[in-house]
Design a protein around this motif. Structure first.
Motif, PDB file in Angstrom:
ATOM      1  N   UNK A 195       0.739  -1.508  -0.036  1.00  0.00           N
ATOM      2  CA  UNK A 195       0.141  -0.166  -0.430  1.00  0.00           C
ATOM      3  C   UNK A 195       0.415   1.516  -0.268  1.00  0.00           C
ATOM      4  N   UNK A 196       0.205   2.373  -0.849  1.00  0.00           N
ATOM      5  CA  UNK A 196       0.800   3.386  -0.489  1.00  0.00           C
ATOM      6  C   UNK A 196      -0.121   4.538  -0.034  1.00  0.00           C
ATOM      7  N   UNK A 197       0.826   5.623   0.118  1.00  0.00           N
ATOM      8  CA  UNK A 197       0.427   7.337  -0.276  1.00  0.00           C
ATOM      9  C   UNK A 197       1.334   8.150  -1.232  1.00  0.00           C
ATOM     10  N   UNK A 198       0.737   9.102  -1.955  1.00  0.00           N
ATOM     11  CA  UNK A 198       1.656   9.735  -2.719  1.00  0.00           C
ATOM     12  C   UNK A 198       2.864  10.323  -1.707  1.00  0.00           C
ATOM     13  N   UNK A 199       3.392  11.221  -1.504  1.00  0.00           N
ATOM     14  CA  UNK A 199       4.133  12.119  -0.762  1.00  0.00           C
ATOM     15  C   UNK A 199       3.507  13.279  -0.238  1.00  0.00           C
ATOM     16  N   UNK A 200       3.393  13.797  -1.788  1.00  0.00           N
ATOM     17  CA  UNK A 200       1.803  15.297  -0.850  1.00  0.00           C
ATOM     18  C   UNK A 200       1.169  14.863   0.200  1.00  0.00           C
ATOM     19  N   UNK A 201       0.364  13.300  -0.090  1.00  0.00           N
ATOM     20  CA  UNK A 201      -0.296  13.565   0.613  1.00  0.00           C
ATOM     21  C   UNK A 201      -0.234  12.686   1.851  1.00  0.00           C
ATOM     22  N   UNK A 202       0.813  11.833   2.409  1.00  0.00           N
ATOM     23  CA  UNK A 202       1.855  11.499   3.211  1.00  0.00           C
ATOM     24  C   UNK A 202       2.665  13.225   3.810  1.00  0.00           C
ATOM     25  N   UNK A 203       2.734  14.242   3.367  1.00  0.00           N
ATOM     26  CA  UNK A 203       2.678  15.199   3.729  1.00  0.00           C
ATOM     27  C   UNK A 203       1.347  16.429   4.635  1.00  0.00           C
ATOM     28  N   UNK A 204       0.560  16.360   3.667  1.00  0.00           N
ATOM     29  CA  UNK A 204      -0.682  16.060   4.255  1.00  0.00           C
ATOM     30  C   UNK A 204      -1.381  15.952   5.809  1.00  0.00           C
ATOM     31  N   UNK A 205      -1.675  14.310   4.991  1.00  0.00           N
ATOM     32  CA  UNK A 205      -1.471  13.843   6.792  1.00  0.00           C
ATOM     33  C   UNK A 205      -0.576  14.370   7.845  1.00  0.00           C
ATOM     34  N   UNK A 206       0.172  14.016   8.305  1.00  0.00           N
ATOM     35  CA  UNK A 206       1.390  14.784   8.815  1.00  0.00           C
ATOM     36  C   UNK A 206       0.758  16.216   9.772  1.00  0.00           C
ATOM     37  N   UNK A 207      -0.099  16.984   8.684  1.00  0.00           N
ATOM     38  CA  UNK A 207      -0.806  18.149   8.808  1.00  0.00           C
ATOM     39  C   UNK A 207      -2.337  18.343   9.290  1.00  0.00           C
ATOM     40  N   UNK A 208      -3.121  16.617   8.698  1.00  0.00           N
ATOM     41  CA  UNK A 208      -4.526  16.454   9.338  1.00  0.00           C
ATOM     42  C   UNK A 208      -4.061  16.138  11.419  1.00  0.00           C
ATOM     43  N   UNK A 209      -3.295  15.245  11.249  1.00  0.00           N
ATOM     44  CA  UNK A 209      -2.459  14.445  12.468  1.00  0.00           C
ATOM     45  C   UNK A 209      -2.403  15.807  13.598  1.00  0.00           C
ATOM     46  N   UNK A 210      -1.779  16.935  13.419  1.00  0.00           N
ATOM     47  CA  UNK A 210      -1.185  17.816  13.931  1.00  0.00           C
ATOM     48  C   UNK A 210      -1.944  18.850  14.691  1.00  0.00           C
ATOM     49  N   UNK A 211      -3.289  19.023  14.171  1.00  0.00           N
ATOM     50  CA  UNK A 211      -4.250  19.957  14.501  1.00  0.00           C
ATOM     51  C   UNK A 211      -5.240  18.777  14.142  1.00  0.00           C
ATOM     52  N   UNK A 212      -6.019  18.005  14.247  1.00  0.00           N
ATOM     53  CA  UNK A 212      -7.818  17.387  14.420  1.00  0.00           C
ATOM     54  C   UNK A 212      -6.913  15.829  15.496  1.00  0.00           C
ATOM     55  N   UNK A 213      -8.322  15.439  16.098  1.00  0.00           N
ATOM     56  CA  UNK A 213      -7.672  14.216  16.423  1.00  0.00           C
ATOM     57  C   UNK A 213      -8.077  12.923  15.282  1.00  0.00           C
ATOM     58  N   UNK A 214      -7.105  12.800  15.057  1.00  0.00           N
ATOM     59  CA  UNK A 214      -7.443  11.538  13.402  1.00  0.00           C
ATOM     60  C   UNK A 214      -7.062  10.004  13.882  1.00  0.00           C
ATOM     61  N   UNK A 215      -8.153   9.512  13.595  1.00  0.00           N
ATOM     62  CA  UNK A 215      -8.574   8.241  14.241  1.00  0.00           C
ATOM     63  C   UNK A 215      -8.978   7.427  12.636  1.00  0.00           C
ATOM     64  N   UNK A 216      -8.054   6.842  12.557  1.00  0.00           N
ATOM     65  CA  UNK A 216      -7.843   5.784  11.662  1.00  0.00           C
ATOM     66  C   UNK A 216      -9.215   5.169  11.430  1.00  0.00           C
ATOM     67  N   UNK A 217     -10.069   4.152  10.748  1.00  0.00           N
ATOM     68  CA  UNK A 217     -11.256   3.745  10.653  1.00  0.00           C
ATOM     69  C   UNK A 217     -11.156   2.758   9.808  1.00  0.00           C
ATOM     70  N   UNK A 218     -11.435   1.890  10.166  1.00  0.00           N
ATOM     71  CA  UNK A 218     -10.694   0.641   8.974  1.00  0.00           C
ATOM     72  C   UNK A 218     -11.779  -0.992   9.259  1.00  0.00           C
ATOM     73  N   UNK A 219     -12.507  -1.659   7.899  1.00  0.00           N
ATOM     74  CA  UNK A 219     -13.121  -2.741   8.378  1.00  0.00           C
ATOM     75  C   UNK A 219     -11.579  -3.936   8.503  1.00  0.00           C
ATOM     76  N   UNK A 220     -10.463  -3.509   8.493  1.00  0.00           N
ATOM     77  CA  UNK A 220      -8.822  -4.533   8.530  1.00  0.00           C
ATOM     78  C   UNK A 220      -9.233  -5.091   9.836  1.00  0.00           C
ATOM     79  N   UNK A 221      -8.576  -5.662  10.431  1.00  0.00           N
ATOM     80  CA  UNK A 221      -8.731  -6.667  11.184  1.00  0.00           C
ATOM     81  C   UNK A 221      -7.900  -5.630  12.312  1.00  0.00           C
ATOM     82  N   UNK A 222      -6.842  -5.971  13.347  1.00  0.00           N
ATOM     83  CA  UNK A 222      -6.327  -5.359  14.471  1.00  0.00           C
ATOM     84  C   UNK A 222      -4.820  -6.090  14.205  1.00  0.00           C
TER      85      UNK A 222
END
Length: 277
Positions: free
Chosen positions: A53-80
Motif C-alpha cells: 500500500x502507498x500514499x503519494x508523498x504529497x498526501x503523506x505531508x498533508x496527513x502529517x498536518x491533519x494529525x497535528x491539528x485534529x484528532x485523527x482516527x484511522x477507521x477501517x474494516x481491517x482486523x487489528x
C-alpha cells in the motif's frame, strides 16, 4: 497526550477509512498520467515481504498536518493484525477503529469495555456468525471463490475472482442476510457479510465522546462507510469505489471527482480546510 484544538478552542475529530480512501495498492492508485509525470510514492504497508500500500508523498505531508491539528482516527474494516501492518506518516494516532467498529484501539490496545458492548448487541440482534458462514459455504461457487475468511470472530468475507462472480449472487446474499440482521458489501475482490450493529459510526461517536470532539469529519469509498459519512458533520467520498458506482449521495457529503491517489490528496486537503474553520 494533549488533544489538538482549532483556533476557536473546539476539537475536530477526523475519522477516515484507509484502503482506497487514504492508502492505495499499486493497481488502485489510478496513475493515468504519463509515467514521467507520476507522483513520488511512499510505501506505508508491506505484506509477504513485498510493498502493498502507498500514499503519494504529497498526501503523506498533508496527513502529517491533519494529525497535528485534529484528532485523527484511522477507521477501517481491517482486523487489528491487518491494521498493524500499516505505518502512516507522523506520530501514531492515539485512537484507531478496526474491524468495522468492533474494536477501538487506545494506544494500540483494544478497549475491552467497548468490545463487550459490541459483542452483546450482535448476540442480541443478529443471527450467529456460524449460520452466515454455513450459508456462504453452501451457496458460493468454487469456480469463483478463492478464499473464505473470518475477521476477529465478528464478521466473514470472501475473496473472489471478480470476473467470474455473478452479480445476482451478491444481491441474493444481501436479501438473505438483511432479515437476519446482517449487511453485505462488495469491495473489489472481497464480499463482506457484517452484522448490522457493527458500524464505524458508533465507534466514531464513542471516540468523539472520549476526546470531547465538537465536530466530526469523515471520508470513505465503500458501502460500509456510508453510516460513517452520514454520522459525521461533514464528509467526502472519492470519485471511485462502491459509493461512487452506486451514485450514493447525502446533503453534507461531498462527492469528489478525483480518483485513486489524487482523491486521497484532495480528501486530506478538505480535512485541513474544514478543520481550520
Amino acid at each position: 497526550m494533549s488533544t489538538p484544538t482549532a483556533g476557536n478552542g473546539s476539537t475536530t475529530l477526523v475519522a477516515s477509512d484507509l484502503d482506497r480512501t487514504l492508502i492505495y495498492s499499486a493497481a488502485s492508485l489510478d496513475l493515468s498520467m504519463p509515467d514521467a509525470e507520476a507522483p513520488r510514492l511512499l510505501c506505508v504497508e508491506v505484506y509477504g515481504h513485498k510493498p502493498l500500500s502507498y500514499m503519494t508523498e504529497t498526501a503523506a505531508a498533508l496527513l502529517t498536518e491533519v494529525t497535528a491539528s485534529t484528532v485523527f482516527v484511522p477507521t477501517t474494516t481491517r482486523t487489528r493484525e491487518q491494521y498493524g501492518r500499516i505505518h502512516l506518516p507522523g506520530p501514531a494516532p492515539r485512537y484507531a477503529i478496526c474491524a468495522n467498529g468492533g474494536h477501538i484501539l487506545v494506544d494500540g490496545v483494544s478497549d475491552r469495555d467497548w468490545q463487550q458492548r459490541v459483542e452483546s448487541r450482535i448476540a442480541a440482534e443478529c443471527a450467529p456468525l456460524t449460520e452466515v458462514r454455513a450459508h456462504l459455504a453452501t451457496t458460493a461457487d468454487p469456480a469463483w471463490l478463492l478464499k473464505e475468511r473470518v475477521a476477529e470472530d465478528l464478521f466473514a468475507y470472501l475473496v473472489v475472482e471478480r470476473s467470474l462472480l455473478p452479480e445476482e449472487w451478491v444481491k441474493e446474499l444481501a436479501a438473505w442476510a438483511r432479515p437476519r440482521g446482517w449487511t453485505v458489501s462488495l469491495q473489489g475482490r472481497k464480499i463482506y457479510a457484517v452484522p448490522a450493529p457493527l458500524t464505524k459510526s458508533a465507534a466514531m461517536h464513542e471516540v468523539a465522546r472520549r476526546t470531547g470532539a465538537t465536530r466530526t469529519l469523515a471520508a470513505g469509498d465503500s458501502l460500509l462507510d456510508a453510516d460513517l459519512l452520514l454520522a459525521a458533520d461533514l464528509g467526502w467520498r472519492p470519485g471511485h469505489g462502491e459509493l461512487a458506482d452506486e451514485g450514493w449521495r447525502a446533503p453534507h457529503v461531498v462527492a469528489l471527482e478525483e480518483r485513486g491517489g489524487a482523491a486521497g490528496e484532495e480528501i486530506l486537503r478538505r480535512f485541513l480546510a474544514a478543520a481550520a474553520v
